[in-house]
Design a protein around this motif. Structure first.
Motif, short mmCIF file in Angstrom:
data_model
loop_
_atom_site.label_atom_id
_atom_site.label_comp_id
_atom_site.label_asym_id
_atom_site.label_seq_id
_atom_site.Cartn_x
_atom_site.Cartn_y
_atom_site.Cartn_z
N ARG A 102 0.83 -1.21 0.00
CA ARG A 102 0.00 0.00 0.00
C ARG A 102 0.86 1.26 0.00
N LYS A 103 1.96 1.25 0.75
CA LYS A 103 2.85 2.41 0.76
C LYS A 103 3.51 2.60 -0.60
N ALA A 104 3.87 1.51 -1.27
CA ALA A 104 4.49 1.62 -2.59
C ALA A 104 3.50 2.18 -3.61
N ILE A 105 2.24 1.76 -3.53
CA ILE A 105 1.22 2.30 -4.44
C ILE A 105 1.11 3.81 -4.27
N HIS A 106 1.08 4.28 -3.03
CA HIS A 106 0.97 5.73 -2.78
C HIS A 106 2.18 6.47 -3.35
N LYS A 107 3.38 5.93 -3.16
CA LYS A 107 4.58 6.62 -3.65
C LYS A 107 4.64 6.61 -5.18
N ILE A 108 4.18 5.53 -5.80
CA ILE A 108 4.16 5.49 -7.27
C ILE A 108 3.20 6.54 -7.81
N GLU A 109 2.03 6.67 -7.20
CA GLU A 109 1.06 7.66 -7.66
C GLU A 109 1.57 9.08 -7.44
N VAL A 110 2.25 9.34 -6.34
CA VAL A 110 2.81 10.67 -6.09
C VAL A 110 3.89 10.99 -7.11
N ALA A 117 4.17 9.77 -10.14
CA ALA A 117 3.52 9.99 -11.44
C ALA A 117 2.88 11.37 -11.51
N ALA A 118 2.27 11.83 -10.41
CA ALA A 118 1.68 13.16 -10.39
C ALA A 118 2.75 14.25 -10.53
N GLU A 119 3.90 14.04 -9.90
CA GLU A 119 4.98 15.02 -10.04
C GLU A 119 5.50 15.08 -11.47
N ARG A 135 11.39 12.28 -8.66
CA ARG A 135 12.01 10.97 -8.56
C ARG A 135 11.20 9.93 -9.31
N PRO A 136 11.84 8.99 -10.00
CA PRO A 136 11.08 7.91 -10.63
C PRO A 136 10.45 7.01 -9.58
N ALA A 137 9.45 6.23 -10.02
CA ALA A 137 8.72 5.38 -9.09
C ALA A 137 9.63 4.35 -8.44
N ALA A 138 10.56 3.79 -9.21
CA ALA A 138 11.45 2.77 -8.65
C ALA A 138 12.31 3.34 -7.54
N GLU A 139 12.74 4.61 -7.69
CA GLU A 139 13.55 5.24 -6.66
C GLU A 139 12.70 5.66 -5.47
N ALA A 140 11.47 6.09 -5.72
CA ALA A 140 10.61 6.55 -4.62
C ALA A 140 10.24 5.42 -3.67
N ALA A 141 9.99 4.22 -4.21
CA ALA A 141 9.59 3.07 -3.38
C ALA A 141 10.71 2.06 -3.27
N LYS A 142 11.95 2.54 -3.22
CA LYS A 142 13.09 1.63 -3.18
C LYS A 142 13.13 0.81 -1.90
N VAL A 143 12.82 1.44 -0.77
CA VAL A 143 12.84 0.74 0.51
C VAL A 143 11.78 -0.36 0.54
N GLU A 144 10.56 -0.02 0.11
CA GLU A 144 9.48 -1.00 0.11
C GLU A 144 9.77 -2.15 -0.85
N THR A 145 10.40 -1.84 -1.99
CA THR A 145 10.71 -2.90 -2.96
C THR A 145 11.66 -3.93 -2.37
N GLY A 146 12.72 -3.44 -1.73
CA GLY A 146 13.69 -4.36 -1.14
C GLY A 146 13.10 -5.17 0.01
N ARG A 147 12.28 -4.50 0.82
CA ARG A 147 11.70 -5.22 1.97
C ARG A 147 10.69 -6.28 1.52
N ILE A 148 9.86 -5.94 0.52
CA ILE A 148 8.89 -6.92 0.01
C ILE A 148 9.62 -8.11 -0.60
N ALA A 149 10.67 -7.86 -1.37
CA ALA A 149 11.41 -8.96 -2.00
C ALA A 149 12.02 -9.88 -0.95
N THR A 150 12.57 -9.29 0.12
CA THR A 150 13.21 -10.11 1.16
C THR A 150 12.19 -10.90 1.95
N ILE A 151 11.12 -10.23 2.38
CA ILE A 151 10.13 -10.90 3.22
C ILE A 151 9.38 -11.97 2.44
N SER A 152 9.04 -11.70 1.18
CA SER A 152 8.34 -12.71 0.39
C SER A 152 9.19 -13.95 0.19
#
Length: 201
Positions: A98-106, A108-110, A167-184
């Motif tokens: 959910r946090k990654a979705i919010h950061k991606i949308e922000v 994209a709006a920027e 910032r691009p979406a991948a950079e904005a949600a970098k923390v969430e991406t790494g954490r989701i990959a590790t936990i999954s």
């Protein structure tokens, strides 16, 4: 094994097949789509994680009923403990989605706002016909501008301060991406360990 125990075992295995597969696939695929900035796909994966994550409770429930309260066995206690840990980790993954979705949308709006400001403005200057005929003769009593006044030009406007690049979406949600990959990955490993304990028993 009685017919009631057979039914509980069938439900236990059925929930394991139809719940663990989709929730594992959804959590493992999330980081790739976050890097691509696909908010709609990540939203669907978040919905799958929430629904199938709740369905995994059926595995725990029917498994506990099949055990008939014999929780003193090592393999059963270990399996139930690992399941609780995996379920808590799924909650963390769902929150990060959910946090990654919010950061991606922000992000994209920027980018949209940056493109709108960078677009050239439309030519709104209107040409009007002269109301009086031009004449070379000076009007009596009027001040004739000197050469210095004719050559005077307006002062240049100050340049606007450069705005930071969005910032691009991948950079904005970098923390969430790494954490989701590790936990999954950890959750998938827990499912395998529980399966090995069940087969070993």
């Amino acid at each position: 094994m009685s017919s009631g125990d057979r039914l509980l075992m069938i439900l236990h295995i059925g929930f394991a097949i139809f719940a663990l597969g989709p929730v594992t696939a959804a959590t493992m695929a999330t980081p790739r789509h976050i890097r691509r900035g696909e908010a709609s796909v990540v939203r669907n994966l978040n919905r799958m994680t929430r629904i199938y994550g709740l369905l995994t409770l059926g595995i725990f429930l029917f498994g506990a009923l099949v055990a008939h309260g014999k929780f003193d066995q090592m393999w059963l206690s270990a399996s139930m403990t690992l399941f609780i840990v995996a379920f808590v980790l799924l909650f963390i993954v769902e929150r990060d989605q959910r946090k990654a979705i919010h950061k991606i949308e922000v992000a994209a709006a920027e980018r949209r706002a940056e493109k709108a400001e960078a677009a050239p403005p439309a030519d709104t200057t209107a040409t009007t016909a002269p109301t009086t005929a031009p004449t070379d003769k000076p009007v009596a009593g009027a001040d004739v501008p000197t050469g210095a006044e004719k050559a005077e030009t307006p002062a240049p406007e100050p340049e606007p301060e450069p705005r930071p690049e969005p910032r691009p979406a991948a950079e904005a949600a970098k923390v969430e991406t790494g954490r989701i990959a590790t936990i999954s990955g950890v959750v998938a490993l827990i499912w395998i360990v529980i399966l090995v304990l069940m087969v070993w028993h």
